[in-house]
Scaffold this active site. Sequence first.
Site, PDB file in Angstrom:
ATOM      1  CD  GLU B  59       3.047   1.799   5.083  1.00 35.06           C
ATOM      2  OE1 GLU B  59       2.965   2.781   5.851  1.00 35.06           O
ATOM      3  OE2 GLU B  59       3.799   1.784   4.093  1.00 35.06           O
ATOM      4  CG  HIS B 128      13.622  -1.857   3.662  1.00 33.68           C
ATOM      5  ND1 HIS B 128      13.831  -0.935   4.653  1.00 33.68           N
ATOM      6  CD2 HIS B 128      12.898  -1.203   2.716  1.00 33.68           C
ATOM      7  CE1 HIS B 128      13.284   0.224   4.312  1.00 33.68           C
ATOM      8  NE2 HIS B 128      12.706   0.084   3.138  1.00 33.68           N
TER       9      HIS B 128
HETATM   10  C1  LIG Z   1       6.412   2.637   6.180  1.00 33.53           C
HETATM   11  C2  LIG Z   1       6.991   2.614   4.829  1.00 33.53           C
HETATM   12  N1  LIG Z   1       6.182   2.499   3.760  1.00 33.53           N
HETATM   13  C3  LIG Z   1       6.696   2.472   2.519  1.00 33.53           C
HETATM   14  C4  LIG Z   1       8.035   2.556   2.329  1.00 33.53           C
HETATM   15  C5  LIG Z   1       8.614   2.457   0.937  1.00 33.53           C
HETATM   16  N2  LIG Z   1       9.090   3.761   0.500  1.00 33.53           N
HETATM   17  C6  LIG Z   1      10.367   4.130   0.656  1.00 33.53           C
HETATM   18  S1  LIG Z   1      10.639   5.687   0.186  1.00 33.53           S
HETATM   19  C7  LIG Z   1       9.025   5.875  -0.250  1.00 33.53           C
HETATM   20  C8  LIG Z   1       8.559   7.184  -0.769  1.00 33.53           C
HETATM   21  C9  LIG Z   1       8.741   8.246   0.205  1.00 33.53           C
HETATM   22  O1  LIG Z   1       8.285   9.438  -0.330  1.00 33.53           O
HETATM   23  P1  LIG Z   1       8.622  10.805   0.353  1.00 33.53           P
HETATM   24  O2  LIG Z   1       8.274  10.749   1.790  1.00 33.53           O
HETATM   25  O3  LIG Z   1       7.996  11.866  -0.454  1.00 33.53           O
HETATM   26  O4  LIG Z   1      10.214  10.877   0.265  1.00 33.53           O
HETATM   27  P2  LIG Z   1      11.146  10.927  -1.035  1.00 33.53           P
HETATM   28  O5  LIG Z   1      11.442   9.516  -1.440  1.00 33.53           O
HETATM   29  O6  LIG Z   1      10.444  11.684  -2.070  1.00 33.53           O
HETATM   30  O7  LIG Z   1      12.398  11.578  -0.564  1.00 33.53           O
HETATM   31  C10 LIG Z   1       8.305   4.720  -0.028  1.00 33.53           C
HETATM   32  C11 LIG Z   1       6.892   4.541  -0.325  1.00 33.53           C
HETATM   33  C12 LIG Z   1       8.859   2.650   3.468  1.00 33.53           C
HETATM   34  N3  LIG Z   1      10.198   2.674   3.374  1.00 33.53           N
HETATM   35  N4  LIG Z   1       8.318   2.688   4.696  1.00 33.53           N
END
Ligand SMILES: Cc1ncc(C[n+]2csc(CCOP(=O)(O)OP(=O)(O)O)c2C)c(N)n1
Lengths: 322, 326
Positions: B59, B128
């Site tokens: 971000e 959230h």
């Molecule tokens: C700071 C932030 N940005 C975006 C999100 C939204 N979000 C939640 S899970 C996710 C993907 C995370 O990907 P990864 O780190 O690969 O974990 P996975 O879901 O694959 O376990 C996103 C973009 C968030 N929760 N926090």
Amino acid sequence: MARNAKSLSRKRLHEMYRTMLRIRRFEERTDELFMAGQIKGAVHVSIGQEACSVGVCSTLNQDDAILTTHRGHGHSIAKGTRLPEMMAELLGRSTGLCKARGGSMHIADVSMGHYGAHSIVGANMPMAAGMGLAYQLEKKKQVAVVFFGDGASNQGSFHESMNMCAIWKLPVIFFCENNQYAVSFGVERSTAVQDISVRAQGYDAPGVTVDGMDVTAVYEATAEAVARARKGDGPSLIEAKTYRFFGHSRGDPQFGPYRTEAEVQKWRKRDPLIVAEKLLKMTKAEKEAHEAAIKKEMDDANRFAEESPKASLESALEDVYA
Amino acid sequence: MREINFVDALNEALHEEMERDEKVICLGEDIELAYVFGVTKGLKDKFGGDRVRDTPISELGIVGAAVGAAMAGYRPMVEIMFMDFIMLAMDPLVNQAAKLRYMLGGQLSIPMVVRTPGGGGVQYGPTHSQVLEAWFMQVPGLKVACPSDPADGKGLLKAAIRDDNPVFFCEHKMLYKMKGPVPDGDHIVPFGQAAVKREGSDITLIGVGYQVHNCLRAAEELAKEGISAEVVDPRTVAPLDTATLAESVRKTNRCVVVEEGHLRSGVGAEISSAIQEEAFDYLDAPIGRVAALNAPIPFDPDLEDFVLPNSGNVVEAAKKALGVPV
Ligand SMILES: Cc1ncc(C[n+]2csc(CCOP(=O)(O)OP(=O)(O)O)c2C)c(N)n1
Ligand SMILES: [Mg+2]
């Protein structure tokens, strides 16, 4: 595959298998309850990634810390988090681990060394550094393990935390579950390097990539990193190549616009449960015994949760001090 | 007039503005497939991957890059998946985007929009569910929009994209599926113009963002008891159209301000202070305020409902201001 499995006894491997199965069945139950509208909000199940949770946590003591993510049920269970209270949290009960305030994305069981699921992606890494700092200052032999995803490895917090841990030699293990996607965004597009583990080089720390579908491989790599951390030699980065079999969250399709069914099926062939069953040459009877024991645990957890009262409305205002 | 939902209205605004001005580009997480709420759907297919691109989860990086692209002549639209995540990008937004034009003696301006869904009602828990317009309206150099229906969503988003200065654009998750009439053509809603969403004579209910709907529901309830409530929507909280708000209060002599953020230093504090300055002699009762209770927004649906404001709270506050037994 079973490269280093010799260091784990058969009994130990069976225990690890059972924990993976516990996670699998818990996640399936969670998904069912979510789809039935009984669990609200968002749930991110970790089906397919059980070997990571169990391989890592099997190397830890109760007073070692883990910090996890939005996809944290598996890590929680592997660290010994109480199932009934966890289910109660998901169902919004007063007996829930977080008194129904946190829900699936914020599970914690501090009594078991589980310092929380942190659903702001990347938020947990600096906190892990801080826990490591505290352990170092108190000359304790404890370690902190932080779980995060391929997506999270692109947050500044990852790089800032790795560097701090490296310059101060903090007892922290960075465990990256590279499940190939962050929501719909593939790792080959989000990330400049092919193996996230190479990023450790930038911080003069060891970085390894392991087969995240093989619980023994995860175990061995983590055990080494933990030993190093306990000796005061600083952080390590472990990348486990793995895959989430389900959608990103709350009933998302398993495959869809961003990945193919064939890809999902390919990874499912290396289901961590199947990999472990083969390794153990598990008999049908052994498997049934594991299943029966887990089913009972699940039913007990469910019953406890369902019989617990909902959290009282006024309780929503407790623990607010300013 | 045709009726479309809030997501589609915002989506139209993005399509039209990208069509109109090739300097408009979109950055954000999972925006190519519009995977989460759908506001950016179809943009990648239509305008291509150069102008519409998924970003890593970074971000601070995304918003900072938008500031840079704006300095270099583009008009970036950044989507932050949930409003809470803007916390990670406070520096580029507040210390940089909001200050640069001023600090560099007016040599450049920063035309960028950060759009982001806030608010509760979906049981996503403390990290959230926040609405943060109050934080941003405090910053000189930032404009803050809080549309409450599809027509305003579209019109304000188009105005935001055309604005030469940074805009923080607050969407509310509960609005996305709401339908409403949206005018055809190049529909623009200028910043700094409040709208009367329902006329009335006994009390003014001022709602911010999604809370306009709790005000409208409360007005229905009050009407059953013979109380005529006027509902006014500021639409942007920076700039804030205090003239229209005060005008309504001069007519009704009573006022309640409703927001979903927390009470302390909330948008309502600013609005009620402005009203007492502009219409003190017309007030027959203290200005009432409705906001979230003083706690993070809990996950469980019952607890969440308890902490968030609802139309019943608005009815109660209105009756108190009117001196009617609740
Ligand atoms: C700071 C932030 N940005 C975006 C999100 C939204 N979000 C939640 S899970 C996710 C993907 C995370 O990907 P990864 O780190 O690969 O974990 P996975 O879901 O694959 O376990 C996103 C973009 C968030 N929760 N926090
Ligand atoms: Mg991932």
